[in-house]
Design an enzyme around this catalytic site. Structure first.
Site, PDB file in Angstrom:
ATOM      1  N   ASP A 102       0.845  -1.186   0.000  1.00 55.81           N
ATOM      2  CA  ASP A 102       0.000   0.000   0.000  1.00 55.81           C
ATOM      3  C   ASP A 102       0.884   1.239   0.000  1.00 55.81           C
ATOM      4  O   ASP A 102       1.838   1.323   0.784  1.00 55.81           O
ATOM      5  CB  ASP A 102      -0.891   0.011   1.248  1.00 55.81           C
ATOM      6  CG  ASP A 102      -2.367  -0.077   0.907  1.00 55.81           C
ATOM      7  OD1 ASP A 102      -2.895   0.916   0.390  1.00 55.81           O
ATOM      8  OD2 ASP A 102      -2.975  -1.134   1.154  1.00 55.81           O
TER       9      ASP A 102
ATOM     10  N   ASP B 260      -3.262   4.582  -2.243  1.00 60.52           N
ATOM     11  CA  ASP B 260      -4.375   5.058  -1.433  1.00 60.52           C
ATOM     12  C   ASP B 260      -4.799   6.458  -1.869  1.00 60.52           C
ATOM     13  O   ASP B 260      -3.958   7.314  -2.149  1.00 60.52           O
ATOM     14  CB  ASP B 260      -3.922   5.070   0.032  1.00 60.52           C
ATOM     15  CG  ASP B 260      -5.036   5.347   1.005  1.00 60.52           C
ATOM     16  OD1 ASP B 260      -6.023   4.580   1.010  1.00 60.52           O
ATOM     17  OD2 ASP B 260      -4.921   6.310   1.784  1.00 60.52           O
TER      18      ASP B 260
ATOM     19  N   GLU C 170      -6.812   4.099  -5.927  1.00 64.03           N
ATOM     20  CA  GLU C 170      -8.145   4.244  -5.340  1.00 64.03           C
ATOM     21  C   GLU C 170      -8.695   5.586  -5.815  1.00 64.03           C
ATOM     22  O   GLU C 170      -8.195   6.626  -5.418  1.00 64.03           O
ATOM     23  CB  GLU C 170      -8.019   4.191  -3.819  1.00 64.03           C
ATOM     24  CG  GLU C 170      -9.325   4.223  -3.076  1.00 64.03           C
ATOM     25  CD  GLU C 170      -9.130   4.277  -1.571  1.00 64.03           C
ATOM     26  OE1 GLU C 170      -9.976   3.720  -0.855  1.00 64.03           O
ATOM     27  OE2 GLU C 170      -8.137   4.875  -1.115  1.00 64.03           O
TER      28      GLU C 170
ATOM     29  N   HIS D 175     -10.741  -4.343   2.039  1.00 58.74           N
ATOM     30  CA  HIS D 175     -10.711  -4.032   3.468  1.00 58.74           C
ATOM     31  C   HIS D 175     -11.653  -2.900   3.861  1.00 58.74           C
ATOM     32  O   HIS D 175     -11.900  -2.695   5.056  1.00 58.74           O
ATOM     33  CB  HIS D 175      -9.286  -3.640   3.867  1.00 58.74           C
ATOM     34  CG  HIS D 175      -8.800  -2.420   3.149  1.00 58.74           C
ATOM     35  ND1 HIS D 175      -8.490  -2.431   1.808  1.00 58.74           N
ATOM     36  CD2 HIS D 175      -8.608  -1.150   3.565  1.00 58.74           C
ATOM     37  CE1 HIS D 175      -8.120  -1.218   1.440  1.00 58.74           C
ATOM     38  NE2 HIS D 175      -8.189  -0.417   2.489  1.00 58.74           N
ATOM     39  N   ASP D 176     -12.174  -2.172   2.900  1.00 58.41           N
ATOM     40  CA  ASP D 176     -13.056  -1.036   3.182  1.00 58.41           C
ATOM     41  C   ASP D 176     -14.524  -1.349   2.923  1.00 58.41           C
ATOM     42  O   ASP D 176     -15.366  -0.447   3.006  1.00 58.41           O
ATOM     43  CB  ASP D 176     -12.661   0.170   2.316  1.00 58.41           C
ATOM     44  CG  ASP D 176     -11.453   0.914   2.855  1.00 58.41           C
ATOM     45  OD1 ASP D 176     -11.176   0.804   4.067  1.00 58.41           O
ATOM     46  OD2 ASP D 176     -10.786   1.607   2.069  1.00 58.41           O
TER      47      ASP D 176
END
Length: 587
Positions: A109, A216, A273, A348-349
């Site tokens: 990440d 991210d 993202e 994960h979100d």
């Protein structure tokens, strides 16, 4: 979609990511090998053969950097150190080697919109207005109204339901944070800051052998530096949602081209993202191969289906035609250009896909809808992403859990905001808790269920209490129970991934065509490989998104084709799908 060969535009870029099948790991919840209740790098290393057995060829590791863990590692205090409960840098080096020894690439990440407030850069920036690093972050003076009351520079609301500005008493200015107050935003307009980011967060890890990054909040680095107010969409509230104001700022593409030049030297991939970017033409600018910015991006239209835009913890049952149109949009946006796309339904979100888009009402429903969603995702074009636990059909947590079981800062802030707004109204709080259960991020962050032993065998010793409560259904949904069961979600994923590889030209890279978009029960589509009709393959995918039997017809061009995949082992009746059943025909 154009051929891969047309896209070998520059230098050493091989576009290997177009054949990637990526497995995402949330380190805290994957596997605890040192028996302290927290997942760790050694637990991942010990599981690499299991990961390889799925058929994936790339691993994406969510943040493992040193961090105060206010936002589960997305508040980084040192980009070149490991969070001690996860392990050491030696463990990280061993994980990179272990992946490469098995032919698995590894992504990290890349969290560079903000740091932790405990990062040395921010500590120095905060020390005084004269600090050399003051302008590495975004500081602004207060505004004062006619009564002399102090206010933030604008009305922006953070992504975590709090004001986006925090007052610093010592230096008498506000600093910007689009997430928690402990996650101050970096100032990308500062050249030295930006160059240091590239060197310490990208080059350092690429030199260590990582193969790329999930990036991210990739479109938030460039803000409008006059910081205009956001439109009022939440009347009566002090702050307003501002994503459409601060995303996709004026320098975004300049910054990403700088990053692209570095990534190209290492033949590294990126997946960004990319929220608040609804227009396909704008997305293409980010992922066009010729632009050399991002390899691909995540669009969240699918996982946002049914959620209320004014309150994302609340929603309504989605309708299947909505899902079809959403998938069609992002499957076809690459037609006739040099862009690339992604296929995913969990991370994960997000809440678990079976609970969102299938059915978890009964164990049988959960198994069958888990396989149905596996067949859908492995049949879509683009780079495929699978989130830990998805391959065994993990579901949302029980609706009986109280708010004390939820640990995610976003859920906690949301519940508190409802409590404050309503004066603790019991009905409002029950509705808030129900929304968190349906859409909250904690659903995806419970420990992976390895066995039917206590706590799902997450830790070395079953009696060790995990950092977060294990989903109550671990006794029936776990890896050990599914390994030898050919009808399991796990073994279906293995077969579906192998099928995707064997027929990559049509399933992973083919052109997508919807059939019967308004059918509210069946999701049908055709996939065509490059050159279909002149020696290429044509696939017909039919999926029953209902709990009742449904009849269907095979398109004329696929009549006589072979059924190459069925979510049920017995094959069933031709032209009829049972509840949550799916098939693929190939001609």
């Amino acid at each position: 979609m154009p051929s891969d060969g047309a896209k070998l535009a520059k230098g050493g870029r091989t576009f290997w990511f177009r054949d990637a099948i990526i497995y995402q790991i949330w380190p805290a919840s994957f596997k605890d090998l040192n028996d302290d209740g927290m997942g760790d790098l050694q637990g991942i290393i010990a599981s690499l053969d299991y990961i390889k057995s799925l058929g994936v060829n790339t691993l994406w590791l969510s943040p493992m950097y040193d961090s105060p863990q206010v936002d589960m590692g997305y508040d980084i205090s040192d980009y070149q150190a490991i969070y001690p409960p996860y392990g050491t840098m030696d463990d990280m080096d061993a994980l990179i080697r272990g992946c490469h020894d098995r032919g698995i690439k590894i992504l990290l990440d890349l969290v560079i919109n903000h740091t932790s407030d405990q990062h040395r850069w921010f500590k120095e920036s905060r020390a005084s207005k004269q600090s050399p690093k003051r302008d590495w972050y975004i500081w602004r003076p207060a505004k004062y109204d006619a009564e002399g009351k102090r206010h933030p520079p604008n009305n922006w609301r953070s992504n975590f339901n709090t004001p986006a500005w925090t007052w610093d008493e010592a230096t008498q200015e506000y600093y910007l944070h689009l997430f928690c107050p402990e996650q101050p935003d970096l100032n990308w307009t500062h050249d030295e800051c930006r160059r240091t980011i590239y060197q310490e967060t990208m080059v350092y890890w690429l030199e260590k052998g990582v193969n790329g990054f999930r990036v991210d909040t990739v479109n938030m680095y460039s803000k409008p530096m006059d910081f205009p107010d956001a439109p009022v969409t939440d009347p009566g509230a002090e702050t307003q949602p501002a994503g459409m104001v601060y995303c996709n700022g004026p320098m975004m593409h300049t910054y990403l081209k700088e990053m692209g030049e570095i990534l190209e030297r290492y033949d590294a991939m990126t997946v960004g993202e990319l929220p608040n970017t609804p227009q396909t033409a704008d997305v293409i600018r980010y992922v066009s191969a010729a632009s050399n910015e991002l390899s691909q991006v995540f669009q969240f239209d699918l996982v946002d289906l049914g959620r209320l835009p004014e309150d994302i913890m609340q929603g309504r049952p989605f309708e299947l035609p909505e899902m079809k149109r959403t998938i069609d949009k992002w499957q076809r946006f690459t037609d006739g250009n040099d862009a690339w796309t992604t296929a995913f339904c969990e991370n994960h979100d997000q809440a678990r896909s079976i609970s969102r888009f299938g059915s978890d009402k009964t164990p049988d429903d959960a198994v069958e809808s888990g396989k149905l969603l596996a067949l859908l995702n492995t049949s879509l074009s683009g780079t495929l992403y699978i989130y830990q636990g998805q391959e065994i059909g993990m579901t949302n947590v029980p609706k009986t859990w109280g708010i004390e079981e939820y640990l995610d800062v976003n859920s906690i802030n949301y519940y508190k905001s409802v409590e404050e707004r309503t004066g603790g109204d019991a009905k409002a709080l029950a509705r808030a808790l129900s929304g968190i259960n349906s859409y909250g991020r904690d659903n995806a962050r419970t420990p992976v269920q390895w066995t039917s032993e206590a706590n799902g065998g997450f830790s070395k010793t079953p009696s060790t209490k995990p950092w977060m409560r294990t989903n109550d259904n671990y006794t029936s949904i776990n890896v050990a129970a599914q390994q030898g069961d050919e009808a399991s979600v796990l073994n279906f994923y293995r077969r579906a991934i192998e099928l995707r590889k064997r027929h990559a030209a049509v399933l992973a890279k083919g052109r997508f065509e919807l059939v019967d978009v308004d059918d509210a029960k069946l999701f049908k589509f055709v996939k065509r490989s490059q050159g279909a009709g002149a020696g290429g393959e044509v696939a017909f995918v039919v999926l029953n998104f209902s709990g009742e039997e449904q009849a269907y017809q095979v398109p004329d061009e696929v009549v006589g084709g072979k059924v190459i995949a069925n979510t049920r082992l017995d094959g069933g009746k031709p032209g009829v799908l049972r509840a949550w059943e799916g098939r693929i025909y190939l001609a």
